[in-house]
Design a protein around this motif. Structure first.
Motif, PDB file in Angstrom:
ATOM      1  N   ALA A 194     -19.672   7.864 -26.201  1.00  0.00           N
ATOM      2  CA  ALA A 194     -20.943   8.758 -25.832  1.00  0.00           C
ATOM      3  C   ALA A 194     -20.481  10.126 -26.462  1.00  0.00           C
ATOM      4  N   VAL A 195     -19.317  10.612 -27.034  1.00  0.00           N
ATOM      5  CA  VAL A 195     -19.356  12.167 -27.207  1.00  0.00           C
ATOM      6  C   VAL A 195     -19.132  11.922 -28.795  1.00  0.00           C
ATOM      7  N   LEU A 196     -20.103  12.794 -29.453  1.00  0.00           N
ATOM      8  CA  LEU A 196     -20.103  12.957 -31.139  1.00  0.00           C
ATOM      9  C   LEU A 196     -18.861  13.635 -31.609  1.00  0.00           C
ATOM     10  N   ALA A 197     -18.367  13.082 -32.552  1.00  0.00           N
ATOM     11  CA  ALA A 197     -17.372  13.739 -33.293  1.00  0.00           C
ATOM     12  C   ALA A 197     -17.678  15.089 -33.783  1.00  0.00           C
ATOM     13  N   PRO A 198     -16.817  16.036 -34.187  1.00  0.00           N
ATOM     14  CA  PRO A 198     -17.402  17.361 -34.548  1.00  0.00           C
ATOM     15  C   PRO A 198     -17.617  17.134 -36.025  1.00  0.00           C
ATOM     16  N   PRO A 199     -18.618  17.845 -36.582  1.00  0.00           N
ATOM     17  CA  PRO A 199     -18.958  17.507 -38.134  1.00  0.00           C
ATOM     18  C   PRO A 199     -17.908  17.435 -39.143  1.00  0.00           C
ATOM     19  N   ARG A 200     -16.980  18.189 -38.762  1.00  0.00           N
ATOM     20  CA  ARG A 200     -15.604  18.291 -39.779  1.00  0.00           C
ATOM     21  C   ARG A 200     -15.259  16.847 -40.007  1.00  0.00           C
ATOM     22  N   TYR A 201     -15.521  16.081 -38.951  1.00  0.00           N
ATOM     23  CA  TYR A 201     -14.820  14.741 -39.220  1.00  0.00           C
ATOM     24  C   TYR A 201     -15.774  13.792 -39.782  1.00  0.00           C
ATOM     25  N   TRP A 202     -17.101  14.012 -39.961  1.00  0.00           N
ATOM     26  CA  TRP A 202     -18.184  13.046 -40.544  1.00  0.00           C
ATOM     27  C   TRP A 202     -17.995  12.752 -42.082  1.00  0.00           C
ATOM     28  N   LEU A 203     -17.169  13.401 -42.556  1.00  0.00           N
ATOM     29  CA  LEU A 203     -16.835  12.890 -43.979  1.00  0.00           C
ATOM     30  C   LEU A 203     -15.336  12.924 -44.328  1.00  0.00           C
ATOM     31  N   ALA A 204     -14.801  12.910 -43.004  1.00  0.00           N
ATOM     32  CA  ALA A 204     -13.177  12.705 -43.125  1.00  0.00           C
ATOM     33  C   ALA A 204     -12.814  11.112 -42.958  1.00  0.00           C
ATOM     34  N   PHE A 205     -12.475  10.569 -44.117  1.00  0.00           N
ATOM     35  CA  PHE A 205     -12.289   9.138 -44.133  1.00  0.00           C
ATOM     36  C   PHE A 205     -10.841   8.825 -44.735  1.00  0.00           C
ATOM     37  N   TRP A 206      -9.793   9.785 -44.761  1.00  0.00           N
ATOM     38  CA  TRP A 206      -8.584   9.633 -45.097  1.00  0.00           C
ATOM     39  C   TRP A 206      -7.888   8.558 -44.080  1.00  0.00           C
ATOM     40  N   GLY A 207      -8.313   8.743 -42.796  1.00  0.00           N
ATOM     41  CA  GLY A 207      -7.789   7.886 -41.715  1.00  0.00           C
ATOM     42  C   GLY A 207      -8.175   6.605 -42.116  1.00  0.00           C
ATOM     43  N   LEU A 208      -9.138   6.224 -42.513  1.00  0.00           N
ATOM     44  CA  LEU A 208      -9.806   4.942 -42.834  1.00  0.00           C
ATOM     45  C   LEU A 208      -8.829   4.491 -43.976  1.00  0.00           C
ATOM     46  N   CYS A 209      -8.629   5.170 -44.984  1.00  0.00           N
ATOM     47  CA  CYS A 209      -7.781   4.535 -45.956  1.00  0.00           C
ATOM     48  C   CYS A 209      -6.446   4.352 -45.507  1.00  0.00           C
ATOM     49  N   GLU A 210      -5.853   5.119 -44.492  1.00  0.00           N
ATOM     50  CA  GLU A 210      -4.390   4.466 -43.882  1.00  0.00           C
ATOM     51  C   GLU A 210      -4.714   3.413 -43.107  1.00  0.00           C
ATOM     52  N   SER A 323     -15.303  14.038 -55.161  1.00  0.00           N
ATOM     53  CA  SER A 323     -15.662  13.421 -53.975  1.00  0.00           C
ATOM     54  C   SER A 323     -14.746  12.785 -53.307  1.00  0.00           C
ATOM     55  N   ALA A 324     -13.451  12.452 -53.737  1.00  0.00           N
ATOM     56  CA  ALA A 324     -12.423  11.833 -52.929  1.00  0.00           C
ATOM     57  C   ALA A 324     -11.831  12.910 -52.132  1.00  0.00           C
ATOM     58  N   ALA A 325     -11.701  14.320 -52.689  1.00  0.00           N
ATOM     59  CA  ALA A 325     -11.008  15.206 -51.931  1.00  0.00           C
ATOM     60  C   ALA A 325     -12.298  15.782 -50.765  1.00  0.00           C
ATOM     61  N   ALA A 326     -13.439  15.703 -51.208  1.00  0.00           N
ATOM     62  CA  ALA A 326     -14.713  15.943 -50.269  1.00  0.00           C
ATOM     63  C   ALA A 326     -14.436  14.819 -49.171  1.00  0.00           C
ATOM     64  N   LEU A 327     -14.180  13.699 -49.146  1.00  0.00           N
ATOM     65  CA  LEU A 327     -14.072  12.842 -48.347  1.00  0.00           C
ATOM     66  C   LEU A 327     -12.895  12.556 -47.578  1.00  0.00           C
ATOM     67  N   SER A 328     -11.992  13.550 -47.668  1.00  0.00           N
ATOM     68  CA  SER A 328     -10.719  13.601 -47.142  1.00  0.00           C
ATOM     69  C   SER A 328     -10.353  14.653 -46.208  1.00  0.00           C
ATOM     70  N   HIS A 329     -10.566  15.998 -46.559  1.00  0.00           N
ATOM     71  CA  HIS A 329     -10.615  17.203 -45.704  1.00  0.00           C
ATOM     72  C   HIS A 329     -11.352  18.365 -46.300  1.00  0.00           C
ATOM     73  N   PRO A 330     -11.928  19.084 -45.703  1.00  0.00           N
ATOM     74  CA  PRO A 330     -13.004  19.964 -46.170  1.00  0.00           C
ATOM     75  C   PRO A 330     -12.268  21.359 -46.598  1.00  0.00           C
ATOM     76  N   THR A 331     -11.374  21.630 -45.848  1.00  0.00           N
ATOM     77  CA  THR A 331     -10.762  22.979 -46.263  1.00  0.00           C
ATOM     78  C   THR A 331      -9.921  22.769 -47.544  1.00  0.00           C
ATOM     79  N   SER A 332      -9.038  21.812 -47.808  1.00  0.00           N
ATOM     80  CA  SER A 332      -8.473  21.588 -48.875  1.00  0.00           C
ATOM     81  C   SER A 332      -9.188  21.421 -50.103  1.00  0.00           C
ATOM     82  N   PHE A 333     -10.453  20.430 -49.754  1.00  0.00           N
ATOM     83  CA  PHE A 333     -11.615  20.136 -50.834  1.00  0.00           C
ATOM     84  C   PHE A 333     -11.974  21.944 -51.225  1.00  0.00           C
TER      85      PHE A 333
END
Length: 712
Positions: A194-210, A323-333
């Motif tokens: 029921a809890v929506l993730a912070p927007p910072r994680y909406w495009l963070a998919f490095w965890g899915l790659c792992e 796009s790979a960097a954008a889909l991994s971490h916003p700050t480092s991107f």
């Protein structure tokens, strides 16, 4: 080694091409879906490396399809292949989160994408080798690659930290969430669907790659992230740096020097204040570090390659890499984008190639704009993202950790990165390198990149300009900009400038001029640097690299960074025991029980082994606020309550009241807990020990019994 020539281009016969295609697709399908990992159970390194290779395959095929180059550099094929696989996985993961697909469907879509790319490649007409290179050329090429390979393997060994904890609790929890999810969504971790993730994680998919690598290898995410993946990523990082250096026009010898120097300086920069070396060797699997160390160089290599020879396919490669960097971490991107913009500015100043620079920066701007959209979403996390020091202080979120990393003016209007993060000596060296690079803008492409990267770093170090970078990545992430400084390539730019300056002075001595070449002088300087580090730096900083003194149980026992460095441990947490406890929680209460653990490590570990369990707090108050969607006072109240639950002096009735107040059904404890044993003895109908595994004890709480006890 072969060289293609258009005049001698040939293609395989149609029947043979079809046979090769069928054979390859059969092997690809078998490796993707068949349980081959069970045959390699005693060799987790081999399983993880093989799985990472499978993950790379769709991206490498896509890179070959885009570039249409049959003999691309191995560094380019692997580096860009990794970036494109991350992009592909991120796009599929985002779509799956939107329409609620499961992990199995995502794996099938990745396999299908790889299959389509391979078929498209085989349908094309490829030039094959016609003229082999001379043996002398092959030997020279192999000789220059040897030191690069040695550096990559040494970096891999030093990155073997065998530690978990801190941000890895979040990272592994996200991996576990992807693996165990019946349907993807943008839900938070650790606090229920029921809890929506912070927007910072909406495009963070490095965890899915792992998660993909973990599923293919059969290595549990907790174990893979702590031990096996970081060395492989370290090698990928240096492969990416090799590709960047070559794309900037450096020779193989100069590239070897740059890579060696880069590794040496990372060893030097292992100060606990958050310097690049410490972060690289201890935190490489985390999304922010991986993006900075692996994807950042690949993005910049794509930009350098395009500016060296503009072509549409290179521009496409730029878009997909960023796009790979954008889909991994916003700050480092964001840091990579800023460096690219500064590099592009110097490229424009030195070459006047307006069209190429503008086109590339426009593509990067489009990717950055799309990646920035979640920042404006209507979510409670927005109130905890501060772009001004005064705003953070007003919200009570100017924590001591944040203050230590910054120098803040008395009126809180200005700020800069603290000297504790980037000492004055390093700043002075960086200024010298920047000045040399600025003088050589028109002569060296590498100098333009170095000037761009160091200019962005320099902006963060002084108060009048740090706010400019802070507008893009917040003031509290400024300390991360230095992670992407061009350590090795900057050294090469300065050394080449010194050699060029010495040549006129040595013109009177022909023999000296003969030996005064870039390669010879740089190798001599490199050997001197290695000697200095070996004699002075490693004895001083070696204790900060846990890989140099791994404990006996590092393959089976989960250590935190503090335990590894200070050789202290409160209890014995093994991977097998932690995973067993998580599976048991899911079996006993599959619909999402509330579970807590002793603070801080066991409690934060729970989401890494159980995606269904819901927590009361996660890591620290700021993380609880972000992930649970509650207020800061409530997060602090919850943290205080759990501290009281496990405090020695707390009366047992008060412990039961806390468990009832937060509807806790399971308590996971590592090590001896006298209060837990006492509660299980005095109130067996309310509080009982459910299972043990190693030093872990899992207690079951009967909430109805507590309510009846309170009523009596």
């Amino acid at each position: 080694m072969v060289r293609p020539t258009e005049s001698s281009a040939a293609t395989l016969p149609t029947s043979r091409r079809a046979s090769v295609l069928v054979l390859f697709l059969g092997l690809w399908t078998m490796l993707w879906f068949a349980p081959w990992r069970e045959c390699l159970m005693p060799w987790p390194w081999l399983r993880t490396g093989s799985a990472l290779g499978l993950f790379l395959m769709p991206g490498m095929a896509l890179h070959a399809l885009i570039s249409r180059d049959p003999v691309a550099r191995v560094s380019g094929r692997v580096g860009y292949g990794f970036a494109l696989s991350v992009t592909l996985t991120g796009v599929i993961g985002f779509v799956a989160s939107l329409i609620h697909l499961g992990f199995t469907t995502v794996m099938t879509m990745l396999w299908l994408a790889g299959t389509v790319f391979v078929i498209a490649l085989f349908r094309g007409r490829w030039a094959v080798a016609a003229q082999p290179a001379s043996r002398a050329a092959e030997f020279s090429e192999s000789l220059t690659l040897l030191p690069c390979m040695v550096v990559a393997f040494v970096a891999a060994r030093l990155a073997l930290s065998a530690a978990g904890g801190v941000d890895r609790y979040t990272q592994v929890a996200r991996i576990t969430g992807f693996l165990q999810s019946d349907a993807f969504s943008f839900r938070s971790i650790g606090f229920g669907d029921a809890v929506l993730a912070p927007p910072r994680y909406w495009l963070a998919f490095w965890g899915l790659c792992e998660a993909v690598v973990a599923w293919l290898s059969g290595v549990p995410p907790l174990e893979m992230d702590a031990i096996y993946l970081a060395p492989l990523l370290a090698m990928l990082s240096f492969i990416a740096l090799f590709e960047l250096a070559r794309s900037l026009g450096l020779s193989r010898w100069l590239t070897a020097v740059a890579l060696t120097t880069h590794m040496v300086l990372l060893i030097v920069l292992t100060h606990p204040g958050g310097q690049a070396g410490k972060i690289f060797f201890l935190n490489l699997t985390e999304d922010k570090t991986m993006t900075a160390a692996v994807l950042g160089p690949i993005c910049l290599a794509a930009a350098a390659s395009y500016w060296a020879a503009p072509a549409l396919w290179r521009l496409v490669l730029v878009a997909l890499s960023f796009s790979a960097a954008a889909l991994s971490h916003p700050t480092s991107f964001g840091v990579t984008v800023l460096i690219t913009c500064a590099y592009g500015g110097y490229e424009l100043l030195a070459t006047k190639h307006v069209g190429a620079v503008v086109r590339l920066l426009a593509v990067v701007a489009v990717v950055a704009a799309a990646a920035s959209l979640p920042r404006f979403a209507d979510h409670g996390a927005r109130t905890h993202t501060h772009f001004a020091i005064a705003a953070a202080e007003a919200a009570g979120e100017l924590t001591p950790v944040r203050q230590r990393r910054l120098v803040i003016s008395s009126d809180h209007r200005y700020f800069a990165v603290s000297p504790s993060v980037v000492p004055m000596g390093i700043r002075a060296v960086g200024l010298v390198v920047l000045l040399v690079a600025l003088r050589r803008l028109r002569r060296d492409r590498a100098a333009r990149y170095v000037a761009g990267a160091l200019s962005v770093v320099a902006l963060t170090l002084v108060m009048p300009t740090a706010w400019i970078v802070g507008l893009f990545i917040t003031p509290f992430h400024l300390w991360r900009v230095g992670w992407q400084a061009p350590f090795g390539i900057g050294f090469v730019v300065v050394a080449v400038a010194v050699v060029d300056g010495l040549r006129p002075l040595l013109a009177r001595w022909p023999r000296m001029t003969r030996w005064c070449t870039h390669s010879v002088v740089l190798m001599a300087a490199q050997l001197a640097l290695l000697l200095a580090v070996s004699l002075t730096v490693l004895p001083m900083h070696g204790h900060r690299l846990p890989s140099l003194h791994l404990p006996a149980e590092w393959r089976s026992r989960l250590y935190t960074f503090t335990e590894l460095i200070h050789h202290t441990a409160t209890c014995r947490r093994t991977y097998a025991d932690a995973i067993a406890m998580g599976r048991l929680i899911d079996q006993l209460a599959p619909h999402g029980p509330v579970a807590v653990g002793d603070l801080p490590d066991t409690n934060s570990l729970i989401p890494s082994v159980s995606a269904r369990a819901r927590l009361v707090v996660f890591r620290e108050p700021i993380e609880t606020v972000q992930h649970a969607g509650i207020t800061w006072p409530e997060a602090e109240a919850r943290t205080a309550a759990l501290q009281e639950l496990f405090a020695v002096e707390t009366p047992d009735p008060e412990r039961l009241h806390i468990l009832s107040q937060y509807r806790v059904e399971f308590v996971l404890h590592c090590g001896a807990w006298l209060a837990g044993a006492r509660l299980a003895t005095q109130y067996p109908d309310i509080f009982r020990i459910e299972a043990t595994s190693g030093d872990f004890q899992l207690y079951r709480v009967q909430l109805g019994g507590i309510a009846a006890y309170a009523a009596d």
